[in-house]
Write an enzyme that holds these catalytic residues in place. Structure first.
Site, PDB file in Angstrom:
ATOM      1  N   CYS A  50      46.609  48.562  38.909  1.00  8.97           N
ATOM      2  CA  CYS A  50      45.742  49.674  39.118  1.00  8.97           C
ATOM      3  C   CYS A  50      46.208  50.808  40.240  1.00  8.97           C
ATOM      4  O   CYS A  50      46.106  51.813  40.098  1.00  8.97           O
ATOM      5  CB  CYS A  50      44.312  49.526  39.071  1.00  8.97           C
ATOM      6  SG  CYS A  50      43.732  48.634  40.462  1.00  8.97           S
ATOM      7  N   SER A 108      48.601  46.892  50.615  1.00  8.53           N
ATOM      8  CA  SER A 108      47.559  47.084  49.782  1.00  8.53           C
ATOM      9  C   SER A 108      46.532  48.167  50.256  1.00  8.53           C
ATOM     10  O   SER A 108      46.437  48.417  51.598  1.00  8.53           O
ATOM     11  CB  SER A 108      46.798  45.782  49.480  1.00  8.53           C
ATOM     12  OG  SER A 108      47.357  44.833  48.893  1.00  8.53           O
ATOM     13  N   PRO A 114      43.611  39.410  49.103  1.00  9.86           N
ATOM     14  CA  PRO A 114      44.457  38.242  48.483  1.00  9.86           C
ATOM     15  C   PRO A 114      44.815  38.269  46.860  1.00  9.86           C
ATOM     16  O   PRO A 114      45.808  37.787  46.392  1.00  9.86           O
ATOM     17  CB  PRO A 114      43.726  37.100  48.411  1.00  9.86           C
ATOM     18  CG  PRO A 114      42.002  37.763  48.458  1.00  9.86           C
ATOM     19  CD  PRO A 114      42.251  38.988  49.011  1.00  9.86           C
ATOM     20  N   GLN A 115      44.161  39.288  46.262  1.00  9.73           N
ATOM     21  CA  GLN A 115      44.240  39.259  44.699  1.00  9.73           C
ATOM     22  C   GLN A 115      45.715  39.857  44.392  1.00  9.73           C
ATOM     23  O   GLN A 115      46.151  39.503  43.340  1.00  9.73           O
ATOM     24  CB  GLN A 115      43.309  40.495  44.260  1.00  9.73           C
ATOM     25  CG  GLN A 115      42.047  39.836  44.195  1.00  9.73           C
ATOM     26  CD  GLN A 115      41.221  40.030  45.470  1.00  9.73           C
ATOM     27  OE1 GLN A 115      41.805  40.598  46.320  1.00  9.73           O
ATOM     28  NE2 GLN A 115      40.031  39.705  45.613  1.00  9.73           N
ATOM     29  N   GLN A 119      48.725  38.817  41.182  1.00  8.00           N
ATOM     30  CA  GLN A 119      49.331  39.922  40.416  1.00  8.00           C
ATOM     31  C   GLN A 119      50.689  39.729  40.310  1.00  8.00           C
ATOM     32  O   GLN A 119      51.484  39.975  39.279  1.00  8.00           O
ATOM     33  CB  GLN A 119      48.694  41.195  40.660  1.00  8.00           C
ATOM     34  CG  GLN A 119      47.232  41.485  40.230  1.00  8.00           C
ATOM     35  CD  GLN A 119      46.541  42.438  40.943  1.00  8.00           C
ATOM     36  OE1 GLN A 119      46.982  43.089  42.098  1.00  8.00           O
ATOM     37  NE2 GLN A 119      45.568  43.123  40.379  1.00  8.00           N
ATOM     38  N   GLY A 188      18.815  42.341  41.069  1.00  6.75           N
ATOM     39  CA  GLY A 188      19.822  43.405  40.544  1.00  6.75           C
ATOM     40  C   GLY A 188      20.903  42.579  39.814  1.00  6.75           C
ATOM     41  O   GLY A 188      20.958  41.310  39.836  1.00  6.75           O
ATOM     42  N   ILE A 193      26.160  42.872  42.861  1.00  7.49           N
ATOM     43  CA  ILE A 193      25.687  41.532  42.806  1.00  7.49           C
ATOM     44  C   ILE A 193      26.563  40.761  41.728  1.00  7.49           C
ATOM     45  O   ILE A 193      26.464  39.447  42.286  1.00  7.49           O
ATOM     46  CB  ILE A 193      24.541  41.797  42.040  1.00  7.49           C
ATOM     47  CG1 ILE A 193      23.250  42.472  43.035  1.00  7.49           C
ATOM     48  CG2 ILE A 193      23.613  40.240  41.459  1.00  7.49           C
ATOM     49  CD1 ILE A 193      22.871  41.439  44.096  1.00  7.49           C
TER      50      ILE A 193
END
Length: 418
Positions: A50, A108, A114-115, A119, A188, A193
């Site tokens: 993205c 980033s 870390p994601q 990817q 919630g 959450i």
């Protein structure tokens, strides 16, 4: 060899443009097939998230970055003049360094996240699956994963919470020794959450209670994380069971008040309770903080923690950048040594070809009855002349062109100045 990166990201392009050049799974398959069959690109990987679209490739001799940029524009039917202002280009060591920075989270939107490494690994796996990557680019990505692991091991760039959800879980881990033995109530069931629940689950929390206005949404979380579900009016009845309460709803009024917490503390015999209120407006009355055995943190408290942690990540990033610089230079050394190995192999093959050719002629001469001593003398003379022909011409040309440094290199290479 020409390593190349062309791309756009969150700093160079708008969301609209990033969406236009993003690769969906179907588009990615077609794009990788085109790269694989290209006459200009030897090997390539496409990273599309993205926040960025990037093409990592090795292009053939004489091919410029413009070729790849034109291909990207044509593939997505985007006007070149719309794309060009947002494009960045990295070549050779700069390309190597860029990939390593990306995988380490140094490029980033959230520093150190870390994601992105997952990817990048997925992008590499996709390229491999379509046989689009090999050679130098394949080795680059394999080295890149080792560098990312080294950065995570030797620095703490990803160790400080920089999201509200993760900061809330970090607080819980700091106050309660073991989340596996703690009961957490989540008030919630929205996106924040859900992230909190994921972080708690990753940290080993096994006892979750989800309280929400609508049971349907709460059940989605409950099924995902094996949690119990209660309604908001049932909170007073179950509050005493919870060691940690993390709340994020859209309620205009507080859901948990001081009296409710006092009652829960009595039932718990004043065992400590942690309340993390990440709602705006607040879900928990501020007076709850006045009670003994209660820790109450608001979203503002978390923001100060996050701001501090961002500064800590910036400090860790200095060491990470040093590692990336060292490792990218090391990879370029490997590339140069690889090029030397290829040159040495070609030189040996050429010499061996000359030897075999002259040897066969000598064998034929001996078989026809020619004098052996004369045949051997001719063989040695021809072999010497053929082997020294190329360096002789090179020295003559260097001298003729007034290139003393080049002449010195040739002399050293053939052992004249050793």
């Amino acid at each position: 060899m020409s390593l190349l990166v062309i791309g756009i990201n969150h700093t160079s392009a708008t969301v609209d443009l990033r969406e236009k050049v993003a690769f969906s799974p179907d588009k990615l398959t077609k794009a990788l097939d085109e790269l694989k069959n290209s006459d200009a690109i030897k090997s390539g990987v496409i990273l599309s998230t993205c926040n960025r679209t990037e093409i990592y490739c090795e292009v053939k001799l004489g091919i410029s970055s413009g070729y790849v940029i034109n291909w990207l524009a044509e593939f997505h039917h985007v006007a070149l003049d719309l794309l060009m202002p947002s494009i960045y280009i990295y070549e050779e060591q700069a390309a190597v360094k860029h990939l390593m920075r990306v995988s380490c989270g140094l490029d980033s939107l959230v520093l150190g996240e870390p994601q992105i490494l997952g990817q990048v690994k997925k992008a590499f796996a996709d390229a491999r699956e379509h046989n689009a990557v090999e050679g130098v680019v394949e080795k680059l990505f394999q080295s890149d994963f080792s560098v990312a692991k080294r950065v995570r091991t030797e620095t703490n760039i990803g160790g400080n919470a920089v999201s509200v959800a993760y900061a809330a879980c970090t607080l819980a881990r700091q106050i309660f020794e073991s989340l596996a033995e703690s009961t957490v109530m989540l008030v919630g069931a929205g996106e924040t959450i859900e992230l909190v629940a994921k972080h708690l689950n990753d940290a080993g929390c096994k006892q979750l209670i989800v309280a929400n206005r609508t049971r349907e949404r709460a059940m989605i979380l409950a099924d995902q994380f094996n949690a119990d579900v209660i309604s908001l009016p049932e909170i007073p009845e179950h509050l005493s069971k919870a060691d940690i309460i993390i709340s994020s709803t859209a309620s205009p009024l507080p859901i948990i008040g001081k009296g409710m917490v006092e009652s829960a503390l009595k039932q718990r015999r004043h065992q400590p309770m942690l309340f993390v209120d990440i709602a705006v407006p607040r879900d928990i009355e501020s007076e709850v903080a006045d009670l003994n055995d209660v820790y109450l943190y608001s979203v503002d408290d978390l923001k100060s923690i996050i701001d501090h942690n961002i500064e800590q990540r910036k400090i860790e990033a200095i060491q990470a950048e040093a590692i990336v610089s060292e490792e990218s230079a090391g990879f370029m050394t490997w590339i140069r040594s690889r090029q030397a190995v290829n040159s040495i192999r070609q030189y040996r093959e050429n010499s061996e070809s000359i030897r075999i050719e002259l040897l066969q002629k000598s064998i034929q001469a001996l078989a026809s009855g020619q004098n052996a001593e004369k045949v051997l003398a001719e063989l040695s003379n021809k072999l010497t002349n053929k082997l020294i022909h190329a360096p002789t011409l090179a020295m003559q040309q260097a001298a003729k062109n007034g290139e003393p440094d080049k002449l010195a290199v040739i002399r050293t290479s053939i052992g004249l100045d050793n």
